[in-house]
Write a protein that holds these residues in place. Structure first.
Motif, PDB file in Angstrom:
ATOM      1  N   VAL A 180       0.833  -1.209   0.000  1.00  0.00           N
ATOM      2  CA  VAL A 180       0.000   0.000   0.000  1.00  0.00           C
ATOM      3  C   VAL A 180       0.865   1.255   0.000  1.00  0.00           C
ATOM      4  CG1 VAL A 180      -2.050  -1.054   1.005  1.00  0.00           C
ATOM      5  CG2 VAL A 180      -0.260  -0.202   2.519  1.00  0.00           C
ATOM      6  N   ARG A 181       2.115   1.140  -0.397  1.00  0.00           N
ATOM      7  CA  ARG A 181       2.982   2.312  -0.503  1.00  0.00           C
ATOM      8  C   ARG A 181       2.415   3.279  -1.543  1.00  0.00           C
ATOM      9  NH1 ARG A 181       9.118   0.867  -0.460  1.00  0.00           N
ATOM     10  NH2 ARG A 181       8.465   0.454   1.693  1.00  0.00           N
ATOM     11  N   GLY A 182       2.337   4.563  -1.177  1.00  0.00           N
ATOM     12  CA  GLY A 182       1.800   5.577  -2.079  1.00  0.00           C
ATOM     13  C   GLY A 182       0.301   5.758  -2.004  1.00  0.00           C
ATOM     14  N   PHE A 183      -0.400   4.944  -1.217  1.00  0.00           N
ATOM     15  CA  PHE A 183      -1.843   5.090  -1.057  1.00  0.00           C
ATOM     16  C   PHE A 183      -2.163   6.304  -0.186  1.00  0.00           C
ATOM     17  CE2 PHE A 183      -2.114   1.180  -3.074  1.00  0.00           C
ATOM     18  CZ  PHE A 183      -3.379   0.617  -3.068  1.00  0.00           C
ATOM     19  N   ASP A 184      -3.290   6.952  -0.458  1.00  0.00           N
ATOM     20  CA  ASP A 184      -3.818   7.955   0.457  1.00  0.00           C
ATOM     21  C   ASP A 184      -4.371   7.254   1.694  1.00  0.00           C
ATOM     22  OD1 ASP A 184      -3.284  10.050  -1.332  1.00  0.00           O
ATOM     23  OD2 ASP A 184      -5.170   9.697  -2.384  1.00  0.00           O
ATOM     24  N   ASP A 185      -4.631   8.032   2.748  1.00  0.00           N
ATOM     25  CA  ASP A 185      -5.188   7.442   3.971  1.00  0.00           C
ATOM     26  C   ASP A 185      -6.511   6.739   3.678  1.00  0.00           C
ATOM     27  OD1 ASP A 185      -3.082   8.316   5.506  1.00  0.00           O
ATOM     28  OD2 ASP A 185      -4.100  10.122   6.212  1.00  0.00           O
ATOM     29  N   VAL A 186      -7.340   7.362   2.847  1.00  0.00           N
ATOM     30  CA  VAL A 186      -8.602   6.742   2.439  1.00  0.00           C
ATOM     31  C   VAL A 186      -8.651   6.697   0.916  1.00  0.00           C
ATOM     32  CG1 VAL A 186      -9.883   7.411   4.508  1.00  0.00           C
ATOM     33  CG2 VAL A 186      -9.846   8.945   2.546  1.00  0.00           C
ATOM     34  N   PHE A 187      -9.286   5.674   0.383  1.00  0.00           N
ATOM     35  CA  PHE A 187      -9.386   5.505  -1.063  1.00  0.00           C
ATOM     36  C   PHE A 187     -10.643   4.708  -1.374  1.00  0.00           C
ATOM     37  CE2 PHE A 187      -7.140   1.878   0.608  1.00  0.00           C
ATOM     38  CZ  PHE A 187      -7.610   0.794  -0.123  1.00  0.00           C
ATOM     39  N   TYR A 188     -11.036   4.712  -2.637  1.00  0.00           N
ATOM     40  CA  TYR A 188     -12.259   4.042  -3.062  1.00  0.00           C
ATOM     41  C   TYR A 188     -11.933   2.838  -3.950  1.00  0.00           C
ATOM     42  CZ  TYR A 188     -14.870   8.068  -1.394  1.00  0.00           C
ATOM     43  OH  TYR A 188     -15.419   9.055  -0.598  1.00  0.00           O
ATOM     44  N   MET A 189     -12.738   1.786  -3.792  1.00  0.00           N
ATOM     45  CA  MET A 189     -12.620   0.604  -4.635  1.00  0.00           C
ATOM     46  C   MET A 189     -14.003  -0.020  -4.856  1.00  0.00           C
ATOM     47  SD  MET A 189      -9.641  -0.312  -5.812  1.00  0.00           S
ATOM     48  CE  MET A 189      -7.972   0.334  -5.625  1.00  0.00           C
ATOM     49  N   PRO A 190     -14.225  -0.640  -6.027  1.00  0.00           N
ATOM     50  CA  PRO A 190     -15.506  -1.296  -6.294  1.00  0.00           C
ATOM     51  C   PRO A 190     -15.608  -2.656  -5.596  1.00  0.00           C
ATOM     52  CG  PRO A 190     -14.361  -0.666  -8.339  1.00  0.00           C
ATOM     53  CD  PRO A 190     -13.376  -0.583  -7.229  1.00  0.00           C
ATOM     54  N   HIS A 191     -16.835  -2.995  -5.215  1.00  0.00           N
ATOM     55  CA  HIS A 191     -17.169  -4.339  -4.730  1.00  0.00           C
ATOM     56  C   HIS A 191     -18.422  -4.804  -5.449  1.00  0.00           C
ATOM     57  CE1 HIS A 191     -14.568  -4.612  -1.021  1.00  0.00           C
ATOM     58  NE2 HIS A 191     -14.544  -3.300  -1.231  1.00  0.00           N
ATOM     59  N   SER A 192     -18.513  -6.111  -5.654  1.00  0.00           N
ATOM     60  CA  SER A 192     -19.709  -6.703  -6.261  1.00  0.00           C
ATOM     61  C   SER A 192     -19.781  -8.155  -5.814  1.00  0.00           C
ATOM     62  CB  SER A 192     -19.646  -6.597  -7.785  1.00  0.00           C
ATOM     63  OG  SER A 192     -20.774  -7.219  -8.378  1.00  0.00           O
ATOM     64  N   ARG A 193     -20.509  -8.410  -4.698  1.00  0.00           N
ATOM     65  CA  ARG A 193     -20.546  -9.774  -4.168  1.00  0.00           C
ATOM     66  C   ARG A 193     -21.722  -9.957  -3.218  1.00  0.00           C
ATOM     67  NH1 ARG A 193     -17.621  -8.838   0.713  1.00  0.00           N
ATOM     68  NH2 ARG A 193     -16.356  -6.948   0.566  1.00  0.00           N
ATOM     69  N   HIS A 194     -22.111 -11.227  -3.045  1.00  0.00           N
ATOM     70  CA  HIS A 194     -23.215 -11.587  -2.157  1.00  0.00           C
ATOM     71  C   HIS A 194     -22.729 -12.166  -0.834  1.00  0.00           C
ATOM     72  CE1 HIS A 194     -26.448 -11.145  -5.208  1.00  0.00           C
ATOM     73  NE2 HIS A 194     -25.514 -11.520  -6.068  1.00  0.00           N
ATOM     74  N   THR A 195     -21.445 -12.371  -0.683  1.00  0.00           N
ATOM     75  CA  THR A 195     -20.895 -12.998   0.518  1.00  0.00           C
ATOM     76  C   THR A 195     -19.670 -12.214   0.981  1.00  0.00           C
ATOM     77  OG1 THR A 195     -19.511 -14.464  -0.815  1.00  0.00           O
ATOM     78  CG2 THR A 195     -21.682 -15.300  -0.175  1.00  0.00           C
ATOM     79  N   GLU A 196     -19.201 -12.518   2.179  1.00  0.00           N
ATOM     80  CA  GLU A 196     -17.972 -11.909   2.669  1.00  0.00           C
ATOM     81  C   GLU A 196     -17.228 -12.883   3.569  1.00  0.00           C
ATOM     82  OE1 GLU A 196     -18.528  -8.469   5.070  1.00  0.00           O
ATOM     83  OE2 GLU A 196     -19.613  -9.524   6.660  1.00  0.00           O
ATOM     84  N   THR A 197     -15.928 -12.714   3.634  1.00  0.00           N
ATOM     85  CA  THR A 197     -15.116 -13.397   4.628  1.00  0.00           C
ATOM     86  C   THR A 197     -15.076 -12.487   5.847  1.00  0.00           C
ATOM     87  OG1 THR A 197     -13.765 -14.406   2.890  1.00  0.00           O
ATOM     88  CG2 THR A 197     -12.869 -14.414   5.133  1.00  0.00           C
ATOM     89  N   PRO A 198     -15.583 -12.932   7.004  1.00  0.00           N
ATOM     90  CA  PRO A 198     -15.748 -12.031   8.150  1.00  0.00           C
ATOM     91  C   PRO A 198     -14.441 -11.364   8.571  1.00  0.00           C
ATOM     92  CG  PRO A 198     -16.920 -14.092   8.511  1.00  0.00           C
ATOM     93  CD  PRO A 198     -16.090 -14.286   7.282  1.00  0.00           C
ATOM     94  N   ALA A 199     -14.518 -10.049   8.789  1.00  0.00           N
ATOM     95  CA  ALA A 199     -13.326  -9.273   9.132  1.00  0.00           C
ATOM     96  C   ALA A 199     -12.720  -9.732  10.445  1.00  0.00           C
ATOM     97  CB  ALA A 199     -13.685  -7.791   9.198  1.00  0.00           C
ATOM     98  N   ASP A 200     -13.567 -10.071  11.424  1.00  0.00           N
ATOM     99  CA  ASP A 200     -13.020 -10.454  12.729  1.00  0.00           C
ATOM    100  C   ASP A 200     -12.208 -11.741  12.642  1.00  0.00           C
ATOM    101  OD1 ASP A 200     -15.352 -11.908  12.174  1.00  0.00           O
ATOM    102  OD2 ASP A 200     -15.889 -12.125  14.299  1.00  0.00           O
ATOM    103  N   LYS A 201     -12.612 -12.644  11.753  1.00  0.00           N
ATOM    104  CA  LYS A 201     -11.864 -13.896  11.612  1.00  0.00           C
ATOM    105  C   LYS A 201     -10.559 -13.683  10.853  1.00  0.00           C
ATOM    106  CE  LYS A 201     -15.962 -16.827  11.930  1.00  0.00           C
ATOM    107  NZ  LYS A 201     -16.791 -17.875  11.282  1.00  0.00           N
TER     108      LYS A 201
END
Length: 323
Positions: A180-201
């Motif tokens: 993530v070198r050169g990334f701004d603190d916040v940035f935008y990205m597309p998502h398109s999905r019906h499921t997720e891998t849980p963040a806490d896990k």
């Protein structure tokens, strides 16, 4: 960056019109350059669209790349012509003796199925295991990322109450990590999905490092500590109109779908979408190629592979490589 592709790959003309430097096979043969060998396992149904998106994403460094395309022999693709597949794609069995500096595993429209129910799951597991030794760094996208995390770390995906669909804001979590070198603190990205891998896990897994996350869309980017397995839950490679095409496709099928969030100006599908993620998308793939592929890959792959095999043989693990 020059990308080496087959002379008659259809998307080559589009890339050249976009001033992306494409080297044909004949010219590459006369250059004394050690190209990075990148394999793309394309699991998307519209393979030519994905080819174009990924080749665009890989075109922003001075490194020369030689791209190969892989398909699953255990799956019959109905949305891409057999002629295209025969001319430009190889099966895993045809490529498994090769070594690659980088491997990209795309998403696939099978996320609402259990992993084991996917017709090519067993073959994909062979690819996952093979990549541990035969690939310097593997970049997993969307369902490919969910599948990779499930295979390598046993963390299953979970259904979402509604499709996560749109362009979401994320925050960089580990700025010192080169990916993530050169990334701004916040940035935008597309998502398109019906499921997720849980963040806490994901956070609870000792070998995974979270690099970017959204309070709404969850983890976008994580990797193992070695950098050999990288997982992007969204679609950095998407072009301006990909979400628009998906939205109109679902509408035409009568599926329950809302306009993608943070995408159309004034949330009006008649307005041309703003492209707000391309800079960070280019940066992501450039960082991957530079820091995790080019700087980590051995110059003479075969010699290193033989050493790896000998090491694994001492522990009785050679069967995994040769599957």
């Amino acid at each position: 960056m020059p990308i080496k592709v087959k002379n008659d790959l259809p998307v080559r003309d589009i890339l050249e019109k976009e001033n992306i430097f494409v080297v044909d096979e004949n010219r590459a043969m006369h250059q004394d350059i050690r190209s990075l060998q990148i394999c793309i396992l394309n699991l998307m149904p519209l393979k030519e669209d994905t080819e174009l998106q990924l080749l665009r994403s890989l075109s922003n460094t001075p490194l020369q790349i030689d791209v190969s395309f892989m398909q699953m022999s255990s799956h019959h693709s109905t949305n891409t012509s057999p002629n295209h597949l025969d001319r430009f794609y190889h099966t895993f069995d045809e490529l498994k003796e090769n070594t690659y500096d980088g491997l990209i595993i795309t998403g696939a429209p099978v996320e609402q199925m259990k992993f084991e129910e996917v017709d090519y799951w067993e073959e994909l597991c062979r690819v996952f295991e093979w990549s541990k030794v035969n690939v310097t760094s593997t970049f997993h996208i969307c369902w490919g990322a969910q599948a990779g995390i499930y295979y390598h770390y046993g963390i299953d995906k979970e259904p979402l109450p509604e499709k996560r669909f749109g362009v979401y804001q994320h925050r960089v979590m580990n700025r010192k990590v080169p990916l993530v070198r050169g990334f701004d603190d916040v940035f935008y990205m597309p998502h398109s999905r019906h499921t997720e891998t849980p963040a806490d896990k994901i956070h609870a897994c000792d070998d995974l490092v979270v690099l970017a996350e959204s309070p709404v869309a969850g983890v976008f980017l994580c990797m193992n500590k070695a950098g050999s397995q990288i997982f992007a839950m969204g679609h950095a490679e998407y072009d301006r109109l990909t979400l628009d095409s998906e939205y109109k496709r679902d509408l035409s099928k009568g599926l329950p779908i809302q306009p993608p969030v943070n995408y159309y100006p004034d949330n009006n599908p008649d307005n041309k979408p703003d492209l707000v993620w391309r800079g960070h998308a280019n940066n992501l793939y450039t960082n991957w190629l530079n820091y995790y592929v080019y700087q980590n890959t051995p110059y003479k792959w075969g010699q290193i592979l033989d050493e790896e095999k000998r090491s694994l043989a001492k522990h009785g693990l050679t069967q995994k490589i040769n599957k």
